[in-house]
Design a protein around this motif. Structure first.
Motif, PDB file in Angstrom:
ATOM      1  N   ASP A   1      24.957 -27.946  78.812  1.00 21.81           N
ATOM      2  CA  ASP A   1      24.249 -28.535  77.671  1.00 21.81           C
ATOM      3  C   ASP A   1      23.843 -29.969  77.973  1.00 21.81           C
ATOM      4  O   ASP A   1      22.710 -30.402  77.682  1.00 21.81           O
ATOM      5  CB  ASP A   1      25.110 -28.488  76.409  1.00 21.81           C
ATOM      6  N   LYS A   2      24.754 -30.726  78.548  1.00 21.47           N
ATOM      7  CA  LYS A   2      24.466 -32.118  78.889  1.00 21.47           C
ATOM      8  C   LYS A   2      23.346 -32.207  79.918  1.00 21.47           C
ATOM      9  O   LYS A   2      22.440 -33.060  79.825  1.00 21.47           O
ATOM     10  CB  LYS A   2      25.739 -32.792  79.412  1.00 21.47           C
ATOM     11  N   SER A   3      23.351 -31.303  80.905  1.00 25.17           N
ATOM     12  CA  SER A   3      22.310 -31.286  81.934  1.00 25.17           C
ATOM     13  C   SER A   3      20.951 -30.962  81.315  1.00 25.17           C
ATOM     14  O   SER A   3      19.923 -31.570  81.673  1.00 25.17           O
ATOM     15  CB  SER A   3      22.621 -30.254  83.007  1.00 25.17           C
ATOM     16  N   ILE A   4      20.921 -30.008  80.379  1.00 25.71           N
ATOM     17  CA  ILE A   4      19.660 -29.643  79.715  1.00 25.71           C
ATOM     18  C   ILE A   4      19.101 -30.843  78.961  1.00 25.71           C
ATOM     19  O   ILE A   4      17.896 -31.138  79.028  1.00 25.71           O
ATOM     20  CB  ILE A   4      19.861 -28.422  78.787  1.00 25.71           C
ATOM     21  N   ARG A   5      19.978 -31.553  78.244  1.00 24.31           N
ATOM     22  CA  ARG A   5      19.522 -32.735  77.508  1.00 24.31           C
ATOM     23  C   ARG A   5      18.971 -33.803  78.457  1.00 24.31           C
ATOM     24  O   ARG A   5      17.955 -34.443  78.181  1.00 24.31           O
ATOM     25  CB  ARG A   5      20.669 -33.305  76.664  1.00 24.31           C
ATOM     26  N   THR A   6      19.633 -33.993  79.584  1.00 27.83           N
ATOM     27  CA  THR A   6      19.180 -34.978  80.551  1.00 27.83           C
ATOM     28  C   THR A   6      17.824 -34.581  81.120  1.00 27.83           C
ATOM     29  O   THR A   6      16.918 -35.422  81.235  1.00 27.83           O
ATOM     30  CB  THR A   6      20.199 -35.115  81.683  1.00 27.83           C
ATOM     31  N   LEU A   7      17.635 -33.310  81.457  1.00 30.56           N
ATOM     32  CA  LEU A   7      16.364 -32.843  81.986  1.00 30.56           C
ATOM     33  C   LEU A   7      15.255 -32.958  80.961  1.00 30.56           C
ATOM     34  O   LEU A   7      14.114 -33.335  81.305  1.00 30.56           O
ATOM     35  CB  LEU A   7      16.475 -31.374  82.446  1.00 30.56           C
ATOM     36  N   ARG A   8      15.516 -32.694  79.703  1.00 29.95           N
ATOM     37  CA  ARG A   8      14.513 -32.828  78.656  1.00 29.95           C
ATOM     38  C   ARG A   8      14.094 -34.308  78.516  1.00 29.95           C
ATOM     39  O   ARG A   8      12.918 -34.619  78.319  1.00 29.95           O
ATOM     40  CB  ARG A   8      15.028 -32.301  77.320  1.00 29.95           C
ATOM     41  N   GLY A   9      15.109 -35.169  78.588  1.00 29.85           N
ATOM     42  CA  GLY A   9      14.824 -36.614  78.508  1.00 29.85           C
ATOM     43  C   GLY A   9      13.962 -37.051  79.678  1.00 29.85           C
ATOM     44  O   GLY A   9      13.035 -37.867  79.516  1.00 29.85           O
ATOM     45  N   MET A  10      14.258 -36.546  80.829  1.00 27.27           N
ATOM     46  CA  MET A  10      13.475 -36.904  82.018  1.00 27.27           C
ATOM     47  C   MET A  10      12.057 -36.348  81.892  1.00 27.27           C
ATOM     48  O   MET A  10      11.082 -36.996  82.301  1.00 27.27           O
ATOM     49  CB  MET A  10      14.147 -36.373  83.284  1.00 27.27           C
ATOM     50  N   ALA A  11      11.895 -35.185  81.315  1.00 22.44           N
ATOM     51  CA  ALA A  11      10.578 -34.557  81.176  1.00 22.44           C
ATOM     52  C   ALA A  11       9.700 -35.345  80.189  1.00 22.44           C
ATOM     53  O   ALA A  11       8.491 -35.430  80.356  1.00 22.44           O
ATOM     54  CB  ALA A  11      10.715 -33.122  80.720  1.00 22.44           C
ATOM     55  N   ARG A  12      10.303 -35.917  79.157  1.00 24.23           N
ATOM     56  CA  ARG A  12       9.535 -36.686  78.182  1.00 24.23           C
ATOM     57  C   ARG A  12       9.011 -37.967  78.795  1.00 24.23           C
ATOM     58  O   ARG A  12       7.988 -38.494  78.373  1.00 24.23           O
ATOM     59  CB  ARG A  12      10.420 -37.025  76.986  1.00 24.23           C
ATOM     60  N   ARG A  13       9.746 -38.538  79.694  1.00 25.46           N
ATOM     61  CA  ARG A  13       9.342 -39.815  80.284  1.00 25.46           C
ATOM     62  C   ARG A  13       8.257 -39.556  81.232  1.00 25.46           C
ATOM     63  O   ARG A  13       7.390 -39.873  81.690  1.00 25.46           O
ATOM     64  CB  ARG A  13      10.497 -40.446  81.038  1.00 25.46           C
TER      65      ARG A  13
END
Length: 169
Positions: free
Chosen positions: A157-169
């Motif tokens: 779950d934490k990895s998914i959130r991090t990847l989503r954050g990276m995708a938005r940037r």
């Protein structure tokens, strides 16, 4: 009883005694060669039932032979002690004694069955305790696996959130 009958009976008894000694010695030797056979727990469970039934049959045969031997010895001792009686009142007393002896023998057999049942119950209790110990260990393994899985799920779950954050940037 004549001297010839006594001599014949003595020879017959000595013959039985030597036969008994041979069988007893052979049996004792074979028992010492075998591993403990008090239970068949080390035998694969697929054939354990067959061996258990054979052991029960053997025990039953041994018990029957013991009862027969005891009955013969009692009859012999009774005839040696009281001799042969011919009058009817003694037959009634003898019948009463026989009933008492039969009752005592029946009580002894029942007591032996109770002792055997107690032994089996103790063995069953021991096996049940071992099973519960195994189940407790398995429960702990399952709980540890569950905790590890939940921890890994948290990391995913934490990895998914991090990847989503990276995708938005």
């Amino acid at each position: 009883m004549s001297t010839l009958d006594n001599q014949s009976a003595t020879e017959l008894f000595q013959s039985y005694q030597s036969d008994f000694q041979l069988v007893y010695t052979d049996l004792t030797q074979k028992i010492q060669e075998l591993p403990s056979l008090s239970s068949v727990q080390n035998i694969p469970s697929s054939s354990r039932g067959q061996y258990n039934s054979q052991l029960r049959e053997y025990r039953s045969n041994i018990d029957k032979a013991k009862r027969d031997l005891k009955r013969i010895v009692e009859a012999s001792n009774r005839s040696d002690l009281f001799g042969v009686r011919d009058n009817g009142s003694d037959d009634i007393a003898l019948d009463q004694r026989q009933q008492l002896l039969n009752g005592t023998a029946s009580l002894e057999r029942s007591s032996q069955r109770l002792r055997d049942s107690q032994r089996i119950a103790n063995e069953t209790e021991h096996i049940g305790a071992n099973i519960l110990t195994d189940l407790r260990g398995q429960r702990e393994q399952i709980m540890n696996s569950r905790n590890t899985l939940m921890e890994a799920d948290g990391y995913v779950d934490k990895s998914i959130r991090t990847l989503r954050g990276m995708a938005r940037r």
